[in-house]
Design a protein around this motif. Structure first.
Motif, short mmCIF file in Angstrom:
data_model
loop_
_atom_site.label_atom_id
_atom_site.label_comp_id
_atom_site.label_asym_id
_atom_site.label_seq_id
_atom_site.Cartn_x
_atom_site.Cartn_y
_atom_site.Cartn_z
N UNK A 81 0.85 -1.19 0.00
CA UNK A 81 0.00 0.00 0.00
C UNK A 81 0.89 1.24 0.00
N UNK A 82 0.85 1.96 -1.11
CA UNK A 82 1.64 3.18 -1.26
C UNK A 82 0.74 4.40 -1.26
N UNK A 83 1.34 5.54 -1.02
CA UNK A 83 0.62 6.83 -1.03
C UNK A 83 -0.66 6.72 -0.21
N UNK A 84 -0.51 6.23 0.99
CA UNK A 84 -1.67 6.02 1.85
C UNK A 84 -2.33 7.34 2.22
N UNK A 85 -3.67 7.26 2.37
CA UNK A 85 -4.47 8.42 2.72
C UNK A 85 -5.19 8.16 4.04
N UNK A 86 -5.57 9.19 4.76
CA UNK A 86 -6.32 8.97 6.01
C UNK A 86 -7.58 8.13 5.81
N UNK A 87 -8.20 8.24 4.65
CA UNK A 87 -9.40 7.45 4.40
C UNK A 87 -9.12 5.96 4.21
N UNK A 88 -7.85 5.58 4.13
CA UNK A 88 -7.49 4.16 4.08
C UNK A 88 -7.48 3.54 5.47
#
Length: 125
Positions: A81-88
């Protein structure tokens, strides 16, 4: 059948994490493995799945950022999982089952028979 998962954790937005899944106790021929995630108050949604032939499904929200791949051993799968976002941020669950390739690539929670224990992924902004 047993599904064991490892990985996950906490990271800042833009960072990377990985989750590994290993299933044991059944013939791998025709299997499908995948990762689902669940947020508080929500149901489990499919994130990525992988057929025994190596074809992958990705949810629109993770396309281009997450990569599913076979592990070095049979019945194993890795999710990078790259470029993770808070919504992940969610609890992520490995899943496995004898599912046709067609159904594996349009995954539904009800068709997977075996589940891992879950691992938390937290992405801070």
């Amino acid at each position: 059948v047993r599904v064991v998962q490892s990985g996950g954790g906490s990271v800042q937005a833009g960072g990377s994490l990985s989750i590994s899944c290993a299933a044991s106790g059944y013939d791998y021929t025709g299997y499908c493995m995948g990762l689902f995630r669940k947020t508080p108050g929500g149901g489990r949604e499919a994130v990525a799945t992988l057929t025994s032939g190596g074809e992958a499904y990705y949810a629109d929200s993770v396309k281009g950022r997450f990569t599913a791949s076979k592990g070095s051993a049979d019945n194993t799968m890795n999710l990078t999982m790259n470029r993770l976002k808070p919504e992940d941020t969610a609890m992520y669950y490995c899943a496995a089952g004898w599912i046709s390739s067609a159904d594996c690539l349009r995954p539904r929670e009800q068709t997977f028979g075996w589940w891992g224990q879950g691992t938390q992924v937290t992405v801070s902004s």
